[in-house]
Design an enzyme around this catalytic site. Structure first.
Site, PDB file in Angstrom:
ATOM      1  N   SER A 121       0.824  -1.212   0.000  1.00  0.00           N
ATOM      2  CA  SER A 121       0.000   0.000   0.000  1.00  0.00           C
ATOM      3  C   SER A 121       0.854   1.255   0.000  1.00  0.00           C
ATOM      4  CB  SER A 121      -0.973   0.000   1.180  1.00  0.00           C
ATOM      5  OG  SER A 121      -0.385  -0.542   2.314  1.00  0.00           O
ATOM      6  N   HIS A 142      -3.289  -3.617  -5.667  1.00  0.00           N
ATOM      7  CA  HIS A 142      -3.543  -3.117  -4.316  1.00  0.00           C
ATOM      8  C   HIS A 142      -5.024  -3.211  -3.935  1.00  0.00           C
ATOM      9  CE1 HIS A 142      -3.672   0.449  -1.324  1.00  0.00           C
ATOM     10  NE2 HIS A 142      -3.410  -0.674  -0.692  1.00  0.00           N
ATOM     11  N   GLU A 154      -6.417  -1.311  -7.078  1.00  0.00           N
ATOM     12  CA  GLU A 154      -5.584  -0.444  -7.908  1.00  0.00           C
ATOM     13  C   GLU A 154      -4.543  -1.315  -8.614  1.00  0.00           C
ATOM     14  OE1 GLU A 154      -5.535   3.651  -5.301  1.00  0.00           O
ATOM     15  OE2 GLU A 154      -4.203   2.048  -4.658  1.00  0.00           O
ATOM     16  N   ASN A 192      -4.918   6.124  -1.298  1.00  0.00           N
ATOM     17  CA  ASN A 192      -4.212   6.609  -0.111  1.00  0.00           C
ATOM     18  C   ASN A 192      -3.620   8.003  -0.327  1.00  0.00           C
ATOM     19  OD1 ASN A 192      -4.905   4.390   1.340  1.00  0.00           O
ATOM     20  ND2 ASN A 192      -2.995   3.295   0.958  1.00  0.00           N
TER      21      ASN A 192
END
Ligand SMILES: NC(=O)c1ccc[n+]([C@@H]2O[C@H](COP(=O)([O-])OP(=O)(O)OC[C@H]3O[C@@H](n4cnc5c(N)ncnc54)[C@H](O)[C@@H]3O)[C@@H](O)[C@H]2O)c1
Length: 508
Positions: A121, A142, A154, A192
């Site tokens: 991540s 991800h 992702e 993120n």
């Protein structure tokens, strides 16, 4: 040419590895589980057996498909057991050196057409793949926790990743029942990265003493429509996870103030107030249950003054005028307020003092209302440092007449919701500007990965790109903090009257 991936290896069968294994087995892939700690892969398989059984007993899947999925999950005792896989997904500890060593070892085991994916991540996919013989077949894949429920993944190509590797993983994502989004190998990828706006702006509002945690969370939940406020979300995730993630993104972007974390979360982390898991965070928890947070009491007032409304947007002015009518307020129609009037201003980006200067209102009778959010769900008020108490109480009482929640905050730029929404939209624009992902993928990733009610670019269009730009420009001017500098993506589209989701024509 696309190829069908039928055998998946999972390395690291903890929380994420097990989740990925579950959806892959349910989608019909043969899944090979490997963990370096003895017994963990078998334990993960047993756990998945229970999960599948529960799904079947609740009628979510048939008993036959639960049994079939379990039969496709196989434990291997060494990495060599992954030799026949078409794709191997790594979900081990988040440590660059350990991941690099693992990929180097995997490369010795698998065939040359096996794809290698990492669930990292926060690490760079390029760094993980560098030094391998075939970095072209390595990509980020991800997922989010819990994998079966968070239906987005992702797919991240590093600088040496082949387009075919990314395409194959996007196709695989679809087979697994997830939405695959394409992201460049940049800090935080899409989700993120985009999520920094909500979390750090929530902390900044708290840092400035604008409002209590419960007020900040309530405004953003009720008024702006977020599922959870940023501070209760920190408590849920745990600051041991969230604070280092904030620091890591900030470091990776070379201290760009847009990503600046807060000394508050750092201090709480040091003091062991991690959130729900320690019983104390921004809130207190008894047996896992959050303590009730009292809402602000509605003041009693004997009589209400007439109200003069100041707003630069005629549509918003009319909307608030009819709201006040429905609440029994006496709205003044004149160009200027009468001497007794409460001056209710509806600023965008201003604090109450600068709003009173803008509208030439008496600061002692000035109260501001945040008209950027749904006023049928929540109302936020703020006053100047010299606003008379009876004026603020009157505004509070009037706004509470129909039972809709009202929160009074300290004077600040952009209230709470305005500045948070503007920051969220601005950061998504910046992600688009840097071509980290397409506008459509940014919206999908954030909606599904962060559970926002809308994608941030779509949300920006709904709120109005010009309005968002005006809020940010005003906040930048009043605070001098480059954190609020508008993204070129936002500014150009606001000026041209284009949707924030509009792509740029290719120039080469
Ligand atoms: N937990 C989350 O919410 C989340 C979300 C998205 C991505 N991630 C990422 O997914 C990865 C795994 O996270 P997790 O939460 O599942 O961790 P976890 O601690 O639950 O599981 C990791 C597993 O990997 C095993 N392992 C460690 N080193 C190994 C090695 N060299 N070879 C084989 N197995 C090894 C451990 O024994 C453990 O079972 C990390 O990169 C993390 O950043 C986690």
């Amino acid at each position: 040419m696309s190829r069908s991936l039928t055998r998946m290896g999972i390395v690291g069968t903890g929380v994420m590895g097990a989740g990925i294994a579950q959806i892959a087995a349910q989608a019909g892939l043969e899944v090979y589980l490997f963990d370096s700690r003895e017994g963990l892969a078998s334990a993960a398989r047993d756990g998945l057996g229970n999960t599948l059984e529960k799904l079947a007993s609740k009628g979510k899947i048939s008993s036959d498909s639960a049994r079939a999925a379990l039969s496709r999950l196989k434990v291997v005792e060494s990495m060599e057991g992954l030799a026949d896989c078409d794709v191997v997904v790594e979900a081990i500890i988040e440590n660059l050196e350990i991941k690099r060593d693992l990929f180097a070892a995997l490369e010795e085991v698998v065939t040359s057409d096996c794809l290698l994916a990492t669930n990292t991540s926060s690490l760079s996919v390029t760094s993980i793949a560098s030094g391998l013989r075939m970095p072209s077949r390595v990509a980020g894949f991800h997922f989010f926790n819990p994998v079966p429920l968070m239906k987005v993944v992702e797919v991240i190509g590093g600088i040496d990743t082949d387009a075919a590797t990314v395409d194959a993983l996007l196709e695989l994502a679809q087979r697994l029942g997830h939405t695959g989004v394409r992201a460049k190998d940049t800090p935080g990828f899409i989700v993120n990265h985009a999520g920094r706006a909500y979390s750090t702006e929530g902390l900044k509002i708290l840092e400035e003493g604008v409002a209590r945690p419960e007020d900040i969370d309530r405004i953003l939940r009720e008024g702006a429509g977020f599922r959870m406020g940023p501070l209760e979300l920190f408590d849920l995730t745990g600051l041991d996870v969230s604070h280092p993630a904030m620091e890591s993104i900030y470091e990776q972007f070379y201290h760009d103030p847009r990503y600046r974390p807060s000394y508050i979360s750092r201090q709480m982390l040091k003091g062991g107030r991690l959130g729900r898991k320690t019983g104390t965070g921004f809130y207190q928890y008894e047996a896992g249950k959050k303590d009730a947070s009292p809402t602000q009491p509605v003041p009693r007032v004997d009589s209400l003054p007439p109200v003069w409304v100041g707003c630069s947007d005629s549509a918003v002015h009319r909307e608030v005028g009819s709201l006040l009518d429905s609440l029994g307020g006496k709205v003044e129609g004149g160009e200027r307020p009468s001497d007794e009037a409460l001056c209710l201003l509806l600023p965008f980006g201003d604090d109450a003092v600068s709003a009173s200067v803008r509208f030439s209102s008496d600061p002692a009778r000035t109260v501001c209302l945040d008209a950027s959010i749904d006023l049928a769900r929540h109302r936020t008020l703020m006053a100047t440092q010299v606003t008379r108490r009876e004026m603020l109480d009157a505004a509070h009482a009037m706004m509470s007449t129909d039972g809709v929640g009202v929160t009074v905050i300290r004077d600040s730029v952009g209230f709470v919701a305005q500045r948070v929404l503007a920051s969220v939209v601005n950061l998504a624009c910046e992600i688009a500007q840097r071509q980290i992902a397409s506008p459509g993928d940014i919206d999908k990733a954030v909606r599904l990965g962060l559970n926002y009610p809308q994608g941030p670019l779509q949300w920006g269009d709904a709120l109005g790109a010009k309005r968002i730009l005006a809020i940010l420009e005003r906040m930048l001017e009043l605070t001098g903090d480059p954190r609020y500098r508008p993204s070129a993506w936002l500014r150009r589209r606001a000026v041209l009257g284009l949707s924030l989701s509009s792509q740029e024509p290719s120039v080469c």
